[in-house]
Design a protein around this motif. Sequence first.
Motif, PDB file in Angstrom:
ATOM      1  N   PRO A 282      38.291 -13.934 -25.139  1.00  0.00           N
ATOM      2  CA  PRO A 282      39.677 -13.388 -24.382  1.00  0.00           C
ATOM      3  C   PRO A 282      39.623 -13.582 -22.734  1.00  0.00           C
ATOM      4  O   PRO A 282      40.761 -13.715 -22.094  1.00  0.00           O
ATOM      5  N   GLY A 283      38.648 -13.128 -22.153  1.00  0.00           N
ATOM      6  CA  GLY A 283      38.272 -13.281 -20.613  1.00  0.00           C
ATOM      7  C   GLY A 283      38.540 -14.449 -20.004  1.00  0.00           C
ATOM      8  O   GLY A 283      39.074 -14.688 -18.982  1.00  0.00           O
ATOM      9  N   ASN A 284      37.937 -15.613 -20.817  1.00  0.00           N
ATOM     10  CA  ASN A 284      38.297 -17.065 -20.431  1.00  0.00           C
ATOM     11  C   ASN A 284      39.880 -17.243 -20.410  1.00  0.00           C
ATOM     12  O   ASN A 284      40.144 -18.013 -19.355  1.00  0.00           O
ATOM     13  N   ILE A 285      40.433 -16.824 -21.511  1.00  0.00           N
ATOM     14  CA  ILE A 285      41.681 -17.318 -21.527  1.00  0.00           C
ATOM     15  C   ILE A 285      42.585 -16.645 -20.534  1.00  0.00           C
ATOM     16  O   ILE A 285      43.447 -17.238 -20.013  1.00  0.00           O
ATOM     17  N   ARG A 286      42.447 -15.306 -20.453  1.00  0.00           N
ATOM     18  CA  ARG A 286      43.133 -14.450 -19.454  1.00  0.00           C
ATOM     19  C   ARG A 286      42.859 -14.856 -17.921  1.00  0.00           C
ATOM     20  O   ARG A 286      43.954 -14.996 -17.228  1.00  0.00           O
ATOM     21  N   ASP A 287      41.794 -15.859 -17.749  1.00  0.00           N
ATOM     22  CA  ASP A 287      41.685 -16.482 -16.285  1.00  0.00           C
ATOM     23  C   ASP A 287      42.020 -17.857 -16.440  1.00  0.00           C
ATOM     24  O   ASP A 287      41.420 -18.652 -15.564  1.00  0.00           O
ATOM     25  N   GLY A 288      42.482 -18.403 -17.329  1.00  0.00           N
ATOM     26  CA  GLY A 288      43.225 -19.790 -17.261  1.00  0.00           C
ATOM     27  C   GLY A 288      42.349 -20.814 -18.037  1.00  0.00           C
ATOM     28  O   GLY A 288      42.846 -21.960 -18.141  1.00  0.00           O
ATOM     29  N   LEU A 289      41.421 -20.390 -18.639  1.00  0.00           N
ATOM     30  CA  LEU A 289      40.721 -21.430 -19.544  1.00  0.00           C
ATOM     31  C   LEU A 289      41.010 -21.337 -20.941  1.00  0.00           C
ATOM     32  O   LEU A 289      40.440 -20.762 -21.700  1.00  0.00           O
ATOM     33  N   ILE A 290      42.237 -22.107 -21.243  1.00  0.00           N
ATOM     34  CA  ILE A 290      42.853 -21.872 -22.369  1.00  0.00           C
ATOM     35  C   ILE A 290      42.465 -22.615 -23.761  1.00  0.00           C
ATOM     36  O   ILE A 290      42.975 -22.316 -24.869  1.00  0.00           O
ATOM     37  N   THR A 291      41.877 -23.696 -23.561  1.00  0.00           N
ATOM     38  CA  THR A 291      41.342 -24.429 -24.728  1.00  0.00           C
ATOM     39  C   THR A 291      39.843 -24.762 -24.465  1.00  0.00           C
ATOM     40  O   THR A 291      39.304 -24.607 -23.442  1.00  0.00           O
ATOM     41  N   ASP A 292      38.971 -24.990 -25.571  1.00  0.00           N
ATOM     42  CA  ASP A 292      37.755 -25.262 -25.480  1.00  0.00           C
ATOM     43  C   ASP A 292      37.397 -26.659 -24.561  1.00  0.00           C
ATOM     44  O   ASP A 292      36.410 -26.382 -23.704  1.00  0.00           O
ATOM     45  N   ALA A 293      38.252 -27.657 -24.654  1.00  0.00           N
ATOM     46  CA  ALA A 293      38.059 -28.871 -23.787  1.00  0.00           C
ATOM     47  C   ALA A 293      38.290 -28.612 -22.365  1.00  0.00           C
ATOM     48  O   ALA A 293      37.614 -29.082 -21.706  1.00  0.00           O
ATOM     49  N   MET A 294      39.289 -27.701 -22.100  1.00  0.00           N
ATOM     50  CA  MET A 294      39.381 -27.297 -20.722  1.00  0.00           C
ATOM     51  C   MET A 294      38.135 -26.766 -20.195  1.00  0.00           C
ATOM     52  O   MET A 294      37.551 -26.877 -18.947  1.00  0.00           O
ATOM     53  N   LYS A 295      37.623 -25.814 -20.874  1.00  0.00           N
ATOM     54  CA  LYS A 295      36.221 -25.127 -20.522  1.00  0.00           C
ATOM     55  C   LYS A 295      35.279 -26.176 -20.400  1.00  0.00           C
ATOM     56  O   LYS A 295      34.456 -25.696 -19.532  1.00  0.00           O
ATOM     57  N   SER A 296      35.239 -26.922 -21.654  1.00  0.00           N
ATOM     58  CA  SER A 296      34.109 -27.785 -21.518  1.00  0.00           C
ATOM     59  C   SER A 296      33.946 -28.877 -20.273  1.00  0.00           C
ATOM     60  O   SER A 296      33.076 -28.943 -19.833  1.00  0.00           O
ATOM     61  N   ALA A 297      35.196 -29.244 -19.967  1.00  0.00           N
ATOM     62  CA  ALA A 297      35.212 -30.305 -18.867  1.00  0.00           C
ATOM     63  C   ALA A 297      34.617 -29.569 -17.530  1.00  0.00           C
ATOM     64  O   ALA A 297      34.006 -30.171 -16.905  1.00  0.00           O
ATOM     65  N   GLY A 298      35.008 -28.128 -17.388  1.00  0.00           N
ATOM     66  CA  GLY A 298      34.439 -27.414 -16.323  1.00  0.00           C
ATOM     67  C   GLY A 298      32.949 -27.099 -16.246  1.00  0.00           C
ATOM     68  O   GLY A 298      32.328 -27.244 -15.174  1.00  0.00           O
TER      69      GLY A 298
END
Length: 547
Positions: free
Chosen positions: A394-410
């Motif tokens: 939830p903290g990731n999503i709140r800060d703009g990382l809304i998909t796993d692929a988006m989080k993974s790329a970073g």
Amino acid sequence: MSRTIASDTFQQSSLRVHVDDNVRVALKDLKPDTEIEDNGRIIRIARPIRRKHKFALQDLAEGDTVVMYGVTVGRATCPIATGEAITTTNTEHSTDNSQPQARRDQWQAPDVSEFEGVTFDGYHRPDGQVGTANYWLVVPLVFCENRNIEVLRQCVADALGDDPYRDYKRMARAMLRGEPVDTTSSDAGQERLFPHVDGVRFLTHTHGCGGTDDDAQALCRLLAGYICHPNVAGATVLSLGCQKSQMDMLSRAIEERDPQGLRPVHYFEQQATHSETDLIRQALTTIFDGLADANRCERAPAPLSKLTIGVECGGSDGFSGLSANPMVGATIDRLVALGGSGILSEFPELCGVEHELLARCRDDQVGERFQQLMEAYQRHADAVGASFSMNPSPGNIRDGLITDAMKSAGAAKKGGDSPIVGVLDYTEPQRQQGLNLLCSPGNDVESTTALVGSGANLVIFTTGLGTPTGNPIAPVLKVASNSELAKRMPDVIDFDAGPIIRGEAQIEELAERMLQLCIDTASGRYRPRAVQLEQLDFIPWKRGVSL
């Protein structure tokens, strides 16, 4: 209608990460009707967009891919207008791969002439390893021994005058009595009985019995990785006797890593001991004798090729993949160019960028190993109704990382751009110098525990929200993705990557500063915040699904 033009005078207002991206990242809160210039085009913001979140640079139809870092990070679930925010209501996880940016054998190593010939002062072990710290380790083979481990911890702390919580205890006593609270430390000028030893570390865990044979073997291999770690001089092991994880399993795992038996290890089985008092007395004897032996080893210069840095992220935000992670990746690239090693873990957070990592594998064999471990992990997740797409918190999503692929790329940016020379399964020791991938979960502590178990003698941990965690035997450096966090939690953060976001510093400049901080830490000249706060987290991974 009022018109607001985003100004980059004092701070960049938004950022397109890669030329092929169809989204930009808001670097500060953007009001409706704010106009953003992107490659000669003016993009008008439709609705308020919070900083760290992304907005579309073109109209996207339902089913269109969302691209960031030059790779697919999601799929539009409904039409998204130009200037509209990318959210969980209009975008879902997608791993449709675009063409990889990386190419095998085309890595351009960074200029490291400034660090040529630089050494760190480490603890040289008989097997050729070099530690960044010097600990005696006390471990239980089963959770039934956790209480005895705690007894030993308190006894040793009292005997050495080394209670890490003495200031908090003093604070609590003063508060209870209604007295003024003195926040100054009480250990100034305290003499160390063993000046060349960093202390005794006591592990506890909830494993060792009640699981499968594979669980027991994995625990023993992990404990062997810690006992044979270059930061450990020797160990005392407590066993109950009847548990699944037997002493002979651990001794065999240790022998695989230390075939010459160079690391002193002392075993005690409670069910074969006359009394608890005898068990504690015998264990204390080995600990104090071990401290005396460990104290004979002093720091001496070692080449940077003996440094292995594990990279981890936790409490990530929308800036992590723009500042802290790429900066850490550039640090790892420099270390690799100098002959050292890096380990990138968290397989669920590599989902969606597998094609990029495969393109960087040194040869087909390494690539096939990565595919096999990744696919096996995904199959296991599918079998219990889970998915890597469940990874963002939830903290990731709140800060703009809304998909796993988006989080993974970073997240994958922490591994830099150097060739991948090896792929390790959980608990497997790192043997190839260079960048290695390690199969571990995305759970911060489980993954950090795994990195150290595979040989990382230093860990860099990036965070955008603030994560107070560390490791019992390897120093952990915390890197903030934004300066607000660095200022808000100065007792947790060691390094601020925020100047990258503000446009005040380049990634390469901060990477060189970060590498120097790693060298100072490995030499004992800098003591990380996690070490100062006694953040000694240790959680083995029970090979179920832990996303």
